[in-house]
Design a protein around this motif. Structure first.
Motif, PDB file in Angstrom:
ATOM      1  N   ALA A 113     104.931   0.748 -30.949  1.00  0.00           N
ATOM      2  CA  ALA A 113     103.480   0.843 -31.105  1.00  0.00           C
ATOM      3  C   ALA A 113     103.055   2.297 -31.306  1.00  0.00           C
ATOM      4  CB  ALA A 113     102.770   0.232 -29.898  1.00  0.00           C
ATOM      5  N   LEU A 114     103.682   3.219 -30.594  1.00  0.00           N
ATOM      6  CA  LEU A 114     103.381   4.648 -30.785  1.00  0.00           C
ATOM      7  C   LEU A 114     103.659   5.067 -32.222  1.00  0.00           C
ATOM      8  CD1 LEU A 114     104.757   6.518 -27.632  1.00  0.00           C
ATOM      9  CD2 LEU A 114     102.388   6.279 -28.344  1.00  0.00           C
ATOM     10  N   ARG A 115     104.792   4.637 -32.747  1.00  0.00           N
ATOM     11  CA  ARG A 115     105.154   4.986 -34.125  1.00  0.00           C
ATOM     12  C   ARG A 115     104.127   4.425 -35.117  1.00  0.00           C
ATOM     13  NH1 ARG A 115     106.954   3.048 -38.491  1.00  0.00           N
ATOM     14  NH2 ARG A 115     107.275   0.928 -37.730  1.00  0.00           N
ATOM     15  N   VAL A 116     103.763   3.168 -34.916  1.00  0.00           N
ATOM     16  CA  VAL A 116     102.824   2.509 -35.824  1.00  0.00           C
ATOM     17  C   VAL A 116     101.436   3.147 -35.730  1.00  0.00           C
ATOM     18  CG1 VAL A 116     101.651   0.323 -36.302  1.00  0.00           C
ATOM     19  CG2 VAL A 116     104.112   0.343 -35.877  1.00  0.00           C
ATOM     20  N   ILE A 117     100.958   3.383 -34.525  1.00  0.00           N
ATOM     21  CA  ILE A 117      99.634   3.987 -34.341  1.00  0.00           C
ATOM     22  C   ILE A 117      99.608   5.393 -34.959  1.00  0.00           C
ATOM     23  CG2 ILE A 117      97.945   4.834 -32.643  1.00  0.00           C
ATOM     24  CD1 ILE A 117      97.909   1.838 -32.607  1.00  0.00           C
ATOM     25  N   THR A 118     100.689   6.145 -34.798  1.00  0.00           N
ATOM     26  CA  THR A 118     100.776   7.476 -35.399  1.00  0.00           C
ATOM     27  C   THR A 118     100.660   7.380 -36.917  1.00  0.00           C
ATOM     28  OG1 THR A 118     102.122   8.295 -33.564  1.00  0.00           O
ATOM     29  CG2 THR A 118     102.218   9.548 -35.621  1.00  0.00           C
ATOM     30  N   SER A 119     101.319   6.408 -37.507  1.00  0.00           N
ATOM     31  CA  SER A 119     101.230   6.182 -38.948  1.00  0.00           C
ATOM     32  C   SER A 119      99.804   5.794 -39.353  1.00  0.00           C
ATOM     33  CB  SER A 119     102.213   5.085 -39.364  1.00  0.00           C
ATOM     34  OG  SER A 119     102.044   4.750 -40.712  1.00  0.00           O
ATOM     35  N   ILE A 147      97.078   6.601 -37.830  1.00  0.00           N
ATOM     36  CA  ILE A 147      96.253   7.808 -37.709  1.00  0.00           C
ATOM     37  C   ILE A 147      96.384   8.652 -38.971  1.00  0.00           C
ATOM     38  CG2 ILE A 147      96.066  10.041 -36.514  1.00  0.00           C
ATOM     39  CD1 ILE A 147      96.663   8.460 -33.888  1.00  0.00           C
ATOM     40  N   SER A 148      97.601   8.842 -39.433  1.00  0.00           N
ATOM     41  CA  SER A 148      97.840   9.642 -40.632  1.00  0.00           C
ATOM     42  C   SER A 148      97.125   9.038 -41.845  1.00  0.00           C
ATOM     43  CB  SER A 148      99.343   9.735 -40.893  1.00  0.00           C
ATOM     44  OG  SER A 148      99.595  10.413 -42.096  1.00  0.00           O
ATOM     45  N   LYS A 149      97.231   7.735 -42.004  1.00  0.00           N
ATOM     46  CA  LYS A 149      96.583   7.062 -43.138  1.00  0.00           C
ATOM     47  C   LYS A 149      95.061   7.122 -43.021  1.00  0.00           C
ATOM     48  CE  LYS A 149     100.493   4.029 -43.889  1.00  0.00           C
ATOM     49  NZ  LYS A 149     101.062   2.723 -43.662  1.00  0.00           N
ATOM     50  N   THR A 150      94.558   7.007 -41.816  1.00  0.00           N
ATOM     51  CA  THR A 150      93.108   7.064 -41.608  1.00  0.00           C
ATOM     52  C   THR A 150      92.572   8.462 -41.896  1.00  0.00           C
ATOM     53  OG1 THR A 150      93.256   5.298 -39.965  1.00  0.00           O
ATOM     54  CG2 THR A 150      91.255   6.626 -39.927  1.00  0.00           C
ATOM     55  N   GLU A 151      93.325   9.486 -41.492  1.00  0.00           N
ATOM     56  CA  GLU A 151      92.910  10.861 -41.784  1.00  0.00           C
ATOM     57  C   GLU A 151      92.828  11.088 -43.291  1.00  0.00           C
ATOM     58  OE1 GLU A 151      95.894  12.996 -39.572  1.00  0.00           O
ATOM     59  OE2 GLU A 151      94.558  13.233 -37.835  1.00  0.00           O
ATOM     60  N   LYS A 152      93.811  10.573 -44.037  1.00  0.00           N
ATOM     61  CA  LYS A 152      93.799  10.719 -45.495  1.00  0.00           C
ATOM     62  C   LYS A 152      92.639   9.948 -46.110  1.00  0.00           C
ATOM     63  CE  LYS A 152      98.746  11.496 -45.823  1.00  0.00           C
ATOM     64  NZ  LYS A 152     100.037  10.911 -46.155  1.00  0.00           N
ATOM     65  N   ALA A 153      92.372   8.751 -45.604  1.00  0.00           N
ATOM     66  CA  ALA A 153      91.257   7.948 -46.126  1.00  0.00           C
ATOM     67  C   ALA A 153      89.921   8.633 -45.850  1.00  0.00           C
ATOM     68  CB  ALA A 153      91.278   6.555 -45.515  1.00  0.00           C
ATOM     69  N   LYS A 154      89.790   9.216 -44.679  1.00  0.00           N
ATOM     70  CA  LYS A 154      88.541   9.880 -44.290  1.00  0.00           C
ATOM     71  C   LYS A 154      88.197  11.022 -45.245  1.00  0.00           C
ATOM     72  CE  LYS A 154      86.829  12.692 -40.570  1.00  0.00           C
ATOM     73  NZ  LYS A 154      87.274  13.429 -39.426  1.00  0.00           N
ATOM     74  N   ASN A 183      93.316   7.489 -31.807  1.00  0.00           N
ATOM     75  CA  ASN A 183      93.786   8.594 -30.963  1.00  0.00           C
ATOM     76  C   ASN A 183      93.733   8.212 -29.484  1.00  0.00           C
ATOM     77  OD1 ASN A 183      94.694  10.819 -32.604  1.00  0.00           O
ATOM     78  ND2 ASN A 183      92.607  10.933 -33.363  1.00  0.00           N
ATOM     79  N   ILE A 184      92.698   7.492 -29.082  1.00  0.00           N
ATOM     80  CA  ILE A 184      92.622   7.010 -27.704  1.00  0.00           C
ATOM     81  C   ILE A 184      93.753   6.022 -27.449  1.00  0.00           C
ATOM     82  CG2 ILE A 184      91.263   5.574 -26.114  1.00  0.00           C
ATOM     83  CD1 ILE A 184      88.749   6.961 -27.264  1.00  0.00           C
ATOM     84  N   ALA A 185      93.991   5.126 -28.398  1.00  0.00           N
ATOM     85  CA  ALA A 185      95.085   4.153 -28.257  1.00  0.00           C
ATOM     86  C   ALA A 185      96.422   4.870 -28.101  1.00  0.00           C
ATOM     87  CB  ALA A 185      95.118   3.218 -29.466  1.00  0.00           C
ATOM     88  N   LEU A 186      96.651   5.874 -28.934  1.00  0.00           N
ATOM     89  CA  LEU A 186      97.887   6.643 -28.864  1.00  0.00           C
ATOM     90  C   LEU A 186      98.046   7.289 -27.488  1.00  0.00           C
ATOM     91  CD1 LEU A 186     100.292   7.619 -30.686  1.00  0.00           C
ATOM     92  CD2 LEU A 186      98.943   9.669 -31.077  1.00  0.00           C
ATOM     93  N   SER A 187      96.971   7.861 -27.008  1.00  0.00           N
ATOM     94  CA  SER A 187      96.999   8.518 -25.706  1.00  0.00           C
ATOM     95  C   SER A 187      97.284   7.520 -24.581  1.00  0.00           C
ATOM     96  CB  SER A 187      95.666   9.224 -25.464  1.00  0.00           C
ATOM     97  OG  SER A 187      95.646   9.815 -24.197  1.00  0.00           O
ATOM     98  N   LEU A 188      96.614   6.367 -24.616  1.00  0.00           N
ATOM     99  CA  LEU A 188      96.817   5.368 -23.560  1.00  0.00           C
ATOM    100  C   LEU A 188      98.242   4.822 -23.555  1.00  0.00           C
ATOM    101  CD1 LEU A 188      93.454   3.397 -23.738  1.00  0.00           C
ATOM    102  CD2 LEU A 188      94.200   4.960 -21.927  1.00  0.00           C
ATOM    103  N   ILE A 189      98.793   4.584 -24.740  1.00  0.00           N
ATOM    104  CA  ILE A 189     100.174   4.093 -24.810  1.00  0.00           C
ATOM    105  C   ILE A 189     101.130   5.170 -24.308  1.00  0.00           C
ATOM    106  CG2 ILE A 189     102.028   3.330 -26.349  1.00  0.00           C
ATOM    107  CD1 ILE A 189      99.794   2.050 -28.107  1.00  0.00           C
ATOM    108  N   SER A 190     100.913   6.408 -24.729  1.00  0.00           N
ATOM    109  CA  SER A 190     101.767   7.517 -24.274  1.00  0.00           C
ATOM    110  C   SER A 190     101.712   7.665 -22.764  1.00  0.00           C
ATOM    111  CB  SER A 190     101.325   8.835 -24.920  1.00  0.00           C
ATOM    112  OG  SER A 190     101.496   8.791 -26.299  1.00  0.00           O
ATOM    113  N   GLU A 191     100.500   7.589 -22.220  1.00  0.00           N
ATOM    114  CA  GLU A 191     100.337   7.719 -20.778  1.00  0.00           C
ATOM    115  C   GLU A 191     100.970   6.541 -20.036  1.00  0.00           C
ATOM    116  OE1 GLU A 191      99.203  10.460 -19.292  1.00  0.00           O
ATOM    117  OE2 GLU A 191      98.848  11.346 -21.249  1.00  0.00           O
TER     118      GLU A 191
END
Length: 132
Positions: free
Chosen positions: A12-18, A20-27, A48-56
């Motif tokens: 899930a961390l890997r997917v969410i990171t991906s 995030i990258s795609k969303t930044e490019k779209a933005k 980013n919140i999701a990434l943080s919660l999963i990491s934590e």
């Protein structure tokens, strides 16, 4: 980690990171202040919140110090919306295509995120009835 394995959470961390990258490019493609730009900005915040919660959760530490109840509620709504839109899009795709597989991976990661957001909201004093 509830019903999810450590391997599920790491994927899930890997997917969410991906995502995030795609969303930044779209933005970047939308002018600031447009509804599309705002949507991407909100999604980015939620991811980013999701990434943080999963990491934590994987580190067994506490991410609640970083986010307000309002931030978590907005993230929950954005993630819920992403799930809905992804499920609708996935139904239109043939199984086995890369797009279908990508959406399957995205959905699995997003479904891991929802209970973490619910848990975080409860821990800072918001009941489930206040989430929706």
């Amino acid at each position: 980690m509830d019903n999810f394995t450590k391997k599920d959470m790491e994927e899930a961390l890997r997917v969410i990171t991906s995502m995030i990258s795609k969303t930044e490019k779209a933005k970047e493609k939308f002018a600031q202040g447009t509804p599309q730009h705002t949507l991407q900005k909100n999604r980015l915040q939620a991811l980013n919140i999701a990434l943080s919660l999963i990491s934590e959760e994987l580190a067994e530490s506490d991410a609640l110090d970083y986010y307000s109840k309002d931030d978590l509620k907005k993230a929950f709504a954005s993630i819920d919306s992403l799930i809905s839109k992804s499920e609708k899009a996935q139904k239109k795709l043939a199984q086995g295509t890369w797009q279908h597989t990508m959406l399957s991976n995205n959905l699995k990661a997003l479904y891991i995120t929802l209970p973490l957001l619910t848990k975080a909201l409860r821990e800072i004093g918001a009941g489930k009835e206040q989430i929706e």
